[in-house]
Write a protein that holds these residues in place. Sequence first.
Motif, PDB file in Angstrom:
ATOM      1  N   GLY A  88       0.870  -1.268  -0.028  1.00 45.94           N
ATOM      2  CA  GLY A  88      -0.028   0.050   0.138  1.00 45.94           C
ATOM      3  C   GLY A  88       0.761   1.105  -0.088  1.00 45.94           C
ATOM      4  N   ASP A 111       1.114  -1.291  -4.850  1.00 51.42           N
ATOM      5  CA  ASP A 111      -0.226  -0.607  -4.548  1.00 51.42           C
ATOM      6  C   ASP A 111      -1.259  -1.095  -5.666  1.00 51.42           C
ATOM      7  N   SER A 167      -3.425   1.235   7.477  1.00 48.75           N
ATOM      8  CA  SER A 167      -4.485   0.817   6.418  1.00 48.75           C
ATOM      9  C   SER A 167      -5.018  -0.702   6.966  1.00 48.75           C
TER      10      SER A 167
END
Length: 325
Positions: A88, A111, A167
């Motif tokens: 990410g 990502d 996240s």
Amino acid sequence: MQFKEPLFFDIHKENKDANVQELSQGLLCPQATLSPKYFYDEMGSVLFDAITLLPEYYPTRTELQIFTQQAHDIHAQFPKQATWVDLGSGNCEKAVNLFSHSMPSTYIAVDISVDYLSNHLKDLQAKYPEVDVVGVGMDFSNSLQFPEKLQQQLTQEPLLALYLGSSLGNFNPTEALYFLERVAVLCKKGQPGSGLIIGIDLVKDTGSLERAYADDLGVTAAFNLNVLRRANQLLGSDFDVRDWQHIALFNVQESRIEMHLQAKRNLTVQWHGQQRFFKQGETIHTENSYKWSIDNFTAQLHKSGFTSVQHWTDQKSQYALFWAS
């Protein structure tokens, strides 16, 4: 002087039929939903970067503060001459902020927002020619299966997995455990010294949490509403963003922030022979962000297969960084 080019592997091939099915099923549920993974087209990624600069949004700056104040202890855990896998990664800034203390030999940025990621890697490679920069466009929430050409790289050096920015909160506890189990397997592929550094948002007062997800400028609202534009592109639906408003609330029982889009009036949304009527005030649930306690997340890391766990927090205990190996 000619700079070397970063390698890039795009294995996030948009499966149009799968997207249509997932989006359609979510919208037809009694509580309509849209997966947060659809936030991150190029526009959504730019808006999220703006969110991290907001005064209300404490996680990004608090995480950096912990890295700064606890730099010696944290970086002492990092393996040297290692391959970093930044899950990410976004614009890669969170990981690059650490380069002044620890420099990877290879930096692999992962990502789901393929174009956004690839646009940042060329400048990163030029700035750090001594690092081999690699980009992987993929949805790692479903799989951590890396391209065959990277498999040797993941095993020949110590491996540092990074999952920063809290996240993990987008996963419910069961999903988080499954994800962490796969990260533990990934770390075990690396040479001795491999491990995970992960940022986790901690449970705190409701006011601070809700303000972080409903800023005064409306940037988070724009980020949330953008998912309707994304649905229109992928599903062929006829959402009008002017008919919806952003709301964020802390669900105390579930220990999570919930983001919703609420209909401002009675309306019908149509797509590919399907439709859904929304009453005024009815919502589409777009994101969860689970908040953890130190003890609960430590137990989760042990349960997922890590044997050694350390953590560091800010002075207010709003946020924590965990090292697991």
